[in-house]
Design a protein around this motif. Structure first.
Motif, PDB file in Angstrom:
ATOM      1  N   THR A 194       0.863  -1.170   0.000  1.00 20.39           N
ATOM      2  CA  THR A 194       0.000   0.000   0.000  1.00 20.39           C
ATOM      3  C   THR A 194       0.900   1.220   0.000  1.00 20.39           C
ATOM      4  OG1 THR A 194      -1.759  -1.132   1.191  1.00 20.39           O
ATOM      5  CG2 THR A 194      -1.781   1.277   1.260  1.00 20.39           C
ATOM      6  N   VAL A 195       0.651   2.121  -0.925  1.00 19.55           N
ATOM      7  CA  VAL A 195       1.471   3.317  -1.077  1.00 19.55           C
ATOM      8  C   VAL A 195       0.590   4.551  -0.958  1.00 19.55           C
ATOM      9  CG1 VAL A 195       2.937   4.627  -2.668  1.00 19.55           C
ATOM     10  CG2 VAL A 195       3.145   2.151  -2.549  1.00 19.55           C
ATOM     11  N   ASN A 196       1.018   5.480  -0.114  1.00 22.31           N
ATOM     12  CA  ASN A 196       0.403   6.798  -0.042  1.00 22.31           C
ATOM     13  C   ASN A 196       1.358   7.742  -0.752  1.00 22.31           C
ATOM     14  OD1 ASN A 196      -0.550   5.165   2.146  1.00 22.31           O
ATOM     15  ND2 ASN A 196      -1.487   6.982   2.990  1.00 22.31           N
ATOM     16  N   GLY A 197       0.829   8.547  -1.655  1.00 23.93           N
ATOM     17  CA  GLY A 197       1.684   9.474  -2.381  1.00 23.93           C
ATOM     18  C   GLY A 197       0.855  10.431  -3.201  1.00 23.93           C
ATOM     19  N   GLY A 204     -11.934  -1.191 -13.517  1.00 23.14           N
ATOM     20  CA  GLY A 204     -11.382  -0.090 -12.745  1.00 23.14           C
ATOM     21  C   GLY A 204     -10.563   0.891 -13.565  1.00 23.14           C
ATOM     22  N   ALA A 205     -10.124   0.480 -14.741  1.00 18.76           N
ATOM     23  CA  ALA A 205      -9.234   1.316 -15.541  1.00 18.76           C
ATOM     24  C   ALA A 205      -9.865   2.661 -15.907  1.00 18.76           C
ATOM     25  CB  ALA A 205      -8.818   0.575 -16.817  1.00 18.76           C
ATOM     26  N   ARG A 206     -11.062   2.648 -16.419  1.00 14.69           N
ATOM     27  CA  ARG A 206     -11.726   3.889 -16.823  1.00 14.69           C
ATOM     28  C   ARG A 206     -12.037   4.755 -15.601  1.00 14.69           C
ATOM     29  NH1 ARG A 206     -13.681   5.788 -21.393  1.00 14.69           N
ATOM     30  NH2 ARG A 206     -13.395   3.797 -22.407  1.00 14.69           N
ATOM     31  N   ASN A 207     -12.467   4.127 -14.503  1.00 10.68           N
ATOM     32  CA  ASN A 207     -12.763   4.893 -13.289  1.00 10.68           C
ATOM     33  C   ASN A 207     -11.525   5.628 -12.798  1.00 10.68           C
ATOM     34  OD1 ASN A 207     -15.309   3.806 -13.450  1.00 10.68           O
ATOM     35  ND2 ASN A 207     -15.016   2.385 -11.763  1.00 10.68           N
ATOM     36  N   VAL A 208     -10.381   4.954 -12.788  1.00 15.74           N
ATOM     37  CA  VAL A 208      -9.137   5.575 -12.354  1.00 15.74           C
ATOM     38  C   VAL A 208      -8.775   6.724 -13.292  1.00 15.74           C
ATOM     39  CG1 VAL A 208      -6.645   5.220 -12.135  1.00 15.74           C
ATOM     40  CG2 VAL A 208      -8.236   3.564 -11.153  1.00 15.74           C
ATOM     41  N   ALA A 209      -8.849   6.486 -14.598  1.00 12.59           N
ATOM     42  CA  ALA A 209      -8.466   7.516 -15.572  1.00 12.59           C
ATOM     43  C   ALA A 209      -9.349   8.749 -15.478  1.00 12.59           C
ATOM     44  CB  ALA A 209      -8.516   6.935 -16.987  1.00 12.59           C
ATOM     45  N   GLU A 210     -10.622   8.559 -15.171  1.00 12.00           N
ATOM     46  CA  GLU A 210     -11.546   9.688 -15.118  1.00 12.00           C
ATOM     47  C   GLU A 210     -11.627  10.340 -13.738  1.00 12.00           C
ATOM     48  OE1 GLU A 210     -15.310   8.629 -16.824  1.00 12.00           O
ATOM     49  OE2 GLU A 210     -14.401   8.039 -18.722  1.00 12.00           O
ATOM     50  N   SER A 211     -11.065   9.701 -12.716  1.00  9.84           N
ATOM     51  CA  SER A 211     -11.176  10.212 -11.350  1.00  9.84           C
ATOM     52  C   SER A 211      -9.949  10.962 -10.864  1.00  9.84           C
ATOM     53  CB  SER A 211     -11.451   9.065 -10.382  1.00  9.84           C
ATOM     54  OG  SER A 211     -12.682   8.447 -10.674  1.00  9.84           O
ATOM     55  N   LEU A 212      -8.773  10.583 -11.339  1.00  8.58           N
ATOM     56  CA  LEU A 212      -7.538  11.153 -10.813  1.00  8.58           C
ATOM     57  C   LEU A 212      -6.883  12.101 -11.806  1.00  8.58           C
ATOM     58  CD1 LEU A 212      -5.915   7.963  -9.246  1.00  8.58           C
ATOM     59  CD2 LEU A 212      -7.279   9.724  -8.098  1.00  8.58           C
ATOM     60  N   VAL A 213      -6.238  13.126 -11.270  1.00 10.56           N
ATOM     61  CA  VAL A 213      -5.448  14.043 -12.088  1.00 10.56           C
ATOM     62  C   VAL A 213      -4.068  14.184 -11.455  1.00 10.56           C
ATOM     63  CG1 VAL A 213      -7.429  15.331 -12.985  1.00 10.56           C
ATOM     64  CG2 VAL A 213      -6.288  16.105 -10.915  1.00 10.56           C
ATOM     65  N   GLN A 214      -3.129  14.615 -12.242  1.00  7.49           N
ATOM     66  CA  GLN A 214      -1.772  14.795 -11.758  1.00  7.49           C
ATOM     67  C   GLN A 214      -1.779  15.739 -10.559  1.00  7.49           C
ATOM     68  OE1 GLN A 214       0.945  15.959 -14.817  1.00  7.49           O
ATOM     69  NE2 GLN A 214       2.700  15.998 -13.457  1.00  7.49           N
ATOM     70  N   GLY A 215      -1.064  15.340  -9.508  1.00  6.19           N
ATOM     71  CA  GLY A 215      -0.986  16.140  -8.294  1.00  6.19           C
ATOM     72  C   GLY A 215      -1.922  15.700  -7.188  1.00  6.19           C
ATOM     73  N   ASP A 216      -2.921  14.867  -7.505  1.00  9.92           N
ATOM     74  CA  ASP A 216      -3.857  14.397  -6.482  1.00  9.92           C
ATOM     75  C   ASP A 216      -3.154  13.516  -5.456  1.00  9.92           C
ATOM     76  OD1 ASP A 216      -6.077  15.593  -7.608  1.00  9.92           O
ATOM     77  OD2 ASP A 216      -6.913  13.745  -8.444  1.00  9.92           O
ATOM     78  N   PRO A 217      -3.500  13.675  -4.156  1.00  7.67           N
ATOM     79  CA  PRO A 217      -3.020  12.707  -3.171  1.00  7.67           C
ATOM     80  C   PRO A 217      -3.789  11.406  -3.363  1.00  7.67           C
ATOM     81  CG  PRO A 217      -4.476  14.298  -2.127  1.00  7.67           C
ATOM     82  CD  PRO A 217      -4.304  14.729  -3.557  1.00  7.67           C
ATOM     83  N   VAL A 218      -3.085  10.281  -3.280  1.00  8.45           N
ATOM     84  CA  VAL A 218      -3.699   9.005  -3.629  1.00  8.45           C
ATOM     85  C   VAL A 218      -3.184   7.898  -2.717  1.00  8.45           C
ATOM     86  CG1 VAL A 218      -1.954   8.410  -5.365  1.00  8.45           C
ATOM     87  CG2 VAL A 218      -4.261   7.559  -5.641  1.00  8.45           C
ATOM     88  N   VAL A 219      -4.024   6.866  -2.550  1.00  9.49           N
ATOM     89  CA  VAL A 219      -3.638   5.644  -1.846  1.00  9.49           C
ATOM     90  C   VAL A 219      -3.841   4.500  -2.836  1.00  9.49           C
ATOM     91  CG1 VAL A 219      -4.091   4.107   0.099  1.00  9.49           C
ATOM     92  CG2 VAL A 219      -4.395   6.583   0.367  1.00  9.49           C
ATOM     93  N   VAL A 220      -2.804   3.693  -3.019  1.00  7.94           N
ATOM     94  CA  VAL A 220      -2.851   2.576  -3.965  1.00  7.94           C
ATOM     95  C   VAL A 220      -2.478   1.297  -3.230  1.00  7.94           C
ATOM     96  CG1 VAL A 220      -1.880   1.600  -6.083  1.00  7.94           C
ATOM     97  CG2 VAL A 220      -2.173   4.075  -5.885  1.00  7.94           C
TER      98      VAL A 220
END
Length: 175
Positions: A7-10, A62-78
């Protein structure tokens, strides 16, 4: 088979890119940067440590959801399976990268606000609404999600969740 889960927070480091394989499978890739904060034992001051970069891949639904939900610079947990990819670049240098085959991706709400929108697949043949196929961002019928009542303090079996017991704080049922 031995697998390494991680799990990565970044922060999203590159714009998520949606791809489609020749056989029609969608997948999204993006880079995540994770920088650890470290404390200098000599003076007690905090500073940025080494930044680790990961390539994140999300496949299928999940691919389309990720592409449409996140933008560069967003804090994310993977969260996903960690592996490496090796290749030789055009100059003949051996290269490698850390890759996470994502099982879950989401905004890090400890760093901001997010609102979840469930994607409802309207392509079912028995769709009475007669809409064209494909996913929709409209909410589904109220009875389609047994957890929808949880927002109103009810669980999936219509048991009260967190009812008052005379104490100041709510007490979960079954505890």
């Amino acid at each position: 088979m031995n697998e390494v889960s991680i799990t990565v927070n970044g922060f999203v480091g590159t714009k998520p890119a949606l791809h489609r394989s020749p056989n029609g499978v969608e997948w999204t890739t993006f880079r995540v940067a994770s920088t650890r904060r470290v404390r200098d034992p000599r003076n007690g001051e905090w500073s940025d440590g080494q930044t680790l970069w990961f390539t994140v891949k999300s496949f299928r639904s999940g691919a389309r959801n990720v592409a449409e939900s996140l933008v560069q610079g967003d804090p994310v947990v993977v969260t996903g399976r960690l592996s490496t990819e090796d290749w030789t670049d055009k100059d003949g240098n051996d290269r490698w990268q850390l890759v996470i085959d994502a099982q879950a991706v989401g905004p890090d709400v400890t760093r901001g606000l997010a609102r979840f929108t469930r994607v409802v697949d309207r392509s079912a043949p028995d769709d009475a609404a007669g809409q064209e196929g494909g996913p929709s961002l409209e909410p589904g019928p109220p009875d389609s999600d047994p957890w929808a009542a949880a927002a109103e303090g009810r669980g999936p079996d219509d048991e009260a969740v967190g009812e008052q017991t005379g104490a100041e704080d709510p007490v979960p049922v079954g505890v």
